[in-house]
Design a protein around this motif. Structure first.
Motif, PDB file in Angstrom:
ATOM      1  N   SER A 344       0.832  -1.203   0.000  1.00 31.31           N
ATOM      2  CA  SER A 344       0.000   0.000   0.000  1.00 31.31           C
ATOM      3  C   SER A 344       0.868   1.254   0.000  1.00 31.31           C
ATOM      4  O   SER A 344       1.911   1.302   0.662  1.00 31.31           O
ATOM      5  CB  SER A 344      -0.913   0.003   1.224  1.00 31.31           C
ATOM      6  OG  SER A 344      -1.607   1.223   1.327  1.00 31.31           O
ATOM      7  N   THR A 345       0.436   2.252  -0.738  1.00 32.89           N
ATOM      8  CA  THR A 345       1.156   3.534  -0.743  1.00 32.89           C
ATOM      9  C   THR A 345       0.790   4.365   0.486  1.00 32.89           C
ATOM     10  O   THR A 345       1.512   5.275   0.852  1.00 32.89           O
ATOM     11  CB  THR A 345       0.829   4.323  -2.019  1.00 32.89           C
ATOM     12  OG1 THR A 345      -0.592   4.483  -2.133  1.00 32.89           O
ATOM     13  CG2 THR A 345       1.352   3.600  -3.249  1.00 32.89           C
ATOM     14  N   ALA A 346      -0.349   4.062   1.083  1.00 35.58           N
ATOM     15  CA  ALA A 346      -0.753   4.733   2.326  1.00 35.58           C
ATOM     16  C   ALA A 346      -0.077   4.016   3.480  1.00 35.58           C
ATOM     17  O   ALA A 346      -0.464   2.898   3.852  1.00 35.58           O
ATOM     18  CB  ALA A 346      -2.269   4.693   2.474  1.00 35.58           C
ATOM     19  N   LYS A 347       0.913   4.654   4.044  1.00 37.01           N
ATOM     20  CA  LYS A 347       1.743   3.984   5.051  1.00 37.01           C
ATOM     21  C   LYS A 347       1.110   4.077   6.445  1.00 37.01           C
ATOM     22  O   LYS A 347       1.664   4.661   7.372  1.00 37.01           O
ATOM     23  CB  LYS A 347       3.147   4.576   5.027  1.00 37.01           C
ATOM     24  CG  LYS A 347       3.838   4.370   3.682  1.00 37.01           C
ATOM     25  CD  LYS A 347       5.252   4.919   3.675  1.00 37.01           C
ATOM     26  CE  LYS A 347       5.922   4.647   2.345  1.00 37.01           C
ATOM     27  NZ  LYS A 347       7.315   5.140   2.299  1.00 37.01           N
ATOM     28  N   THR A 348      -0.072   3.477   6.555  1.00 36.35           N
ATOM     29  CA  THR A 348      -0.821   3.559   7.815  1.00 36.35           C
ATOM     30  C   THR A 348      -0.935   2.223   8.536  1.00 36.35           C
ATOM     31  O   THR A 348      -1.242   2.190   9.718  1.00 36.35           O
ATOM     32  CB  THR A 348      -2.245   4.091   7.541  1.00 36.35           C
ATOM     33  OG1 THR A 348      -2.870   3.260   6.552  1.00 36.35           O
ATOM     34  CG2 THR A 348      -2.193   5.530   7.015  1.00 36.35           C
ATOM     35  N   ALA A 349      -0.722   1.120   7.810  1.00 36.10           N
ATOM     36  CA  ALA A 349      -0.867  -0.214   8.420  1.00 36.10           C
ATOM     37  C   ALA A 349       0.397  -1.016   8.153  1.00 36.10           C
ATOM     38  O   ALA A 349       0.471  -1.763   7.176  1.00 36.10           O
ATOM     39  CB  ALA A 349      -2.096  -0.924   7.857  1.00 36.10           C
ATOM     40  N   PRO A 350       1.406  -0.896   9.010  1.00 36.13           N
ATOM     41  CA  PRO A 350       2.691  -1.556   8.767  1.00 36.13           C
ATOM     42  C   PRO A 350       2.635  -3.075   8.926  1.00 36.13           C
ATOM     43  O   PRO A 350       1.863  -3.605   9.723  1.00 36.13           O
ATOM     44  CB  PRO A 350       3.615  -0.934   9.808  1.00 36.13           C
ATOM     45  CG  PRO A 350       2.703  -0.506  10.906  1.00 36.13           C
ATOM     46  CD  PRO A 350       1.431  -0.086  10.237  1.00 36.13           C
ATOM     47  N   THR A 366       0.937  -8.009  10.906  1.00 37.11           N
ATOM     48  CA  THR A 366       0.447  -6.636  11.114  1.00 37.11           C
ATOM     49  C   THR A 366       0.173  -6.375  12.596  1.00 37.11           C
ATOM     50  O   THR A 366      -0.113  -5.240  12.977  1.00 37.11           O
ATOM     51  CB  THR A 366      -0.852  -6.408  10.323  1.00 37.11           C
ATOM     52  OG1 THR A 366      -1.824  -7.381  10.726  1.00 37.11           O
ATOM     53  CG2 THR A 366      -0.620  -6.512   8.827  1.00 37.11           C
ATOM     54  N   TYR A 387       3.575  -2.389   3.737  1.00 37.37           N
ATOM     55  CA  TYR A 387       2.343  -1.898   4.352  1.00 37.37           C
ATOM     56  C   TYR A 387       1.124  -2.626   3.800  1.00 37.37           C
ATOM     57  O   TYR A 387       1.071  -3.010   2.633  1.00 37.37           O
ATOM     58  CB  TYR A 387       2.194  -0.395   4.142  1.00 37.37           C
ATOM     59  CG  TYR A 387       3.227   0.407   4.891  1.00 37.37           C
ATOM     60  CD1 TYR A 387       2.978   0.880   6.176  1.00 37.37           C
ATOM     61  CD2 TYR A 387       4.473   0.658   4.323  1.00 37.37           C
ATOM     62  CE1 TYR A 387       3.936   1.601   6.879  1.00 37.37           C
ATOM     63  CE2 TYR A 387       5.445   1.369   5.017  1.00 37.37           C
ATOM     64  CZ  TYR A 387       5.165   1.837   6.294  1.00 37.37           C
ATOM     65  OH  TYR A 387       6.119   2.543   6.990  1.00 37.37           O
ATOM     66  N   GLY A 389      -2.939  -2.733   2.843  1.00 37.48           N
ATOM     67  CA  GLY A 389      -3.948  -1.817   2.314  1.00 37.48           C
ATOM     68  C   GLY A 389      -4.356  -2.204   0.914  1.00 37.48           C
ATOM     69  O   GLY A 389      -3.511  -2.582   0.108  1.00 37.48           O
ATOM     70  N   TRP A 429      -2.975  -9.839   5.576  1.00 37.00           N
ATOM     71  CA  TRP A 429      -3.132  -8.406   5.338  1.00 37.00           C
ATOM     72  C   TRP A 429      -3.729  -8.224   3.954  1.00 37.00           C
ATOM     73  O   TRP A 429      -4.036  -9.183   3.264  1.00 37.00           O
ATOM     74  CB  TRP A 429      -1.796  -7.656   5.464  1.00 37.00           C
ATOM     75  CG  TRP A 429      -0.681  -8.248   4.640  1.00 37.00           C
ATOM     76  CD1 TRP A 429      -0.465  -8.088   3.298  1.00 37.00           C
ATOM     77  CD2 TRP A 429       0.357  -9.100   5.107  1.00 37.00           C
ATOM     78  NE1 TRP A 429       0.635  -8.797   2.892  1.00 37.00           N
ATOM     79  CE2 TRP A 429       1.167  -9.429   3.989  1.00 37.00           C
ATOM     80  CE3 TRP A 429       0.707  -9.639   6.348  1.00 37.00           C
ATOM     81  CZ2 TRP A 429       2.276 -10.238   4.088  1.00 37.00           C
ATOM     82  CZ3 TRP A 429       1.800 -10.450   6.441  1.00 37.00           C
ATOM     83  CH2 TRP A 429       2.586 -10.746   5.328  1.00 37.00           C
TER      84      TRP A 429
END
Length: 432
Positions: A344-350, A366, A387, A389, A429
């Motif tokens: 994911s490019t949204a780095k909110t869920a490592p 996760t 990540y 997402g 994930w």
């Protein structure tokens, strides 16, 4: 590349031994062509024609005997990297003809301002550059970016469907070589379009088929190398393929100048095959192709691909976005299995990575709680790997016999492992 006299001599010997026709076009399977092979021939023919015209004009004005050699302005000049009046030296391309290059030579090119090394990987569906892996490694060691090229041989044909099919076969051959070398899917892939054996009317559409196949196999950055003549006479159409995707070769008569740049409507310009870099004895003695990259078309793109590796000895699968790790593991005997999924490019869920030093394998999760519990048991935390997402489920399976986990987008692979005794642990994930 400038075809040196010793290579021309070798080609003549090969031609004589096998009783081949004079045209290399009909015997491409016998020859490894350097970049610019046909462009160099075209330039030499133009210089010869220019010299003849000059001689005829001079003879008509002055009847006395004269030399038939071309004037110095009628042939491309030998260039020195120390000459500050020249265009930038952004990129140098290499093939098996530069097998003489050492790590010191690549380091010297970097120090001289070169940013990118463009390495020949393949030609047609019959040739792989045996020096490519080492050339790539030395370029990377020197801190240079790496792009690659394929010398296209779409066949001595006048049939568009045949040329298209050959283009797709060559694209597959090229990509397979890139993957075997561990090259990131962000690597720039270049079609070298200069072979005169294929009808000029077929090149643009065949090139589209080549590009579509390369992209379908995961490499999205495709460019085109061709002569200025082909870019302007309709053989390779910039309006169709994109002018900024073109790397145009034109060797000027005389010396090119930074104050009078040519071919700026294209992405890059190969302005010489006769650049002598001054940093090492090798480079001072051997000319190399040199180009100015107007639009950074040789730069690899950052990628969110997660690469999958397999250890045939331990059975472990390993997942990483770091292509240095991919290359290092390949050099250690691991198998590169391509892109596993996309981070994911949204780095909110490592997704955390851990290593079991006793078992010698990795685990990904996760869950920060799961991570912390494993660290307490002696696992080594190795940071955020990628990540989560997206809409696609990455499945997790556990092997109770050896403690390893497998992660995959492929539900068939997941179900097959479960049938073999692995434990289905559901969705690990999400992926794009």
């Amino acid at each position: 590349m400038k075809l040196k006299k010793r290579y021309l001599f070798s080609l003549l010997i090969i031609t004589g031994l096998f009783a081949l026709p004079a045209h290399a076009d009909d015997t491409v399977s016998q020859v490894d062509h350097p970049m610019g092979y046909y462009t160099q021939q075209e330039t030499q023919e133009e210089a010869s024609s220019s010299a003849q015209n000059t001689e005829e004009n001079e003879t008509s004005n002055a009847p006395q005997a004269r030399s038939f050699s071309a004037a110095s302005a009628s042939v491309p000049s030998n260039l020195s990297s120390n000459d500050t009046s020249l265009p930038r030296r952004d990129a140098v391309d290499v093939s098996s003809y530069q097998s003489w290059m050492t790590q010191a030579d690549f380091n010297s090119l970097k120090a001289s301002g070169v940013k990118t090394i463009i390495v020949k990987l393949t030609e047609g569906t019959y040739y792989k550059n045996p020096y490519a892996a080492n050339q790539i490694k030395m370029a990377q060691n020197a801190g240079l970016k790496v792009a690659t090229y394929h010398f296209a041989i779409f066949g001595s044909t006048s049939n568009q469907a045949t040329a298209n099919a050959q283009a797709q076969a060559e694209a597959t051959y090229y990509v397979n070589m890139a993957k075997s070398l561990g090259l990131s899917t962000g690597t720039v892939m270049i079609e070298d379009a200069e072979y005169t054996g294929t009808s000029s009317s077929l090149w643009t559409q065949a090139s589209q088929n080549f590009t579509n196949k390369v992209k379908a196999l995961g490499y999205k950055n495709v460019r085109y190398y061709t002569s200025k003549n082909w870019a302007e006479n309709g053989t390779m159409k910039p309006a169709t393929l994109g002018a900024k995707n073109f790397w145009v070769a034109q060797y000027l008569y005389g010396k090119p100048s930074a104050s009078n740049l040519q071919n700026t409507q294209y992405g890059a310009w190969q302005y010489t095959s006769q650049m002598y870099f001054q940093g090492t004895a090798n480079l001072r003695a051997n000319a190399v192709d040199t180009s100015i990259d107007y639009n950074n078309i040789f730069n690899p793109t950052s990628t969110n691909d997660v690469y999958r590796m397999y250890n045939p000895n331990s059975g472990e699968h390993f997942y990483t976005m770091n292509f240095y790790e991919v290359t290092s593991l390949q050099n250690s005997g691991w198998h590169y299995e391509g892109v596993g999924w996309v981070s994911s490019t949204a780095k909110t869920a490592p997704v955390y990575r851990l290593y079991n030093k006793n078992g010698g394998y990795h685990f990904y999760t996760t869950s920060s709680y799961e991570k912390d519990q494993l660290v307490k048991k002696g696992w080594r935390y190795e940071g955020i790997s990628f990540y989560s997402g997206g809409s696609k489920a990455v499945h997790r399976a556990y092997n109770p016999n050896n403690g390893m986990h497998n992660y995959t987008l492929n539900s068939y692979e997941q179900n097959s492992l479960v049938k073999l005794g692995w434990r289905n642990e559901g969705t690990a994930w999400k992926s794009n």
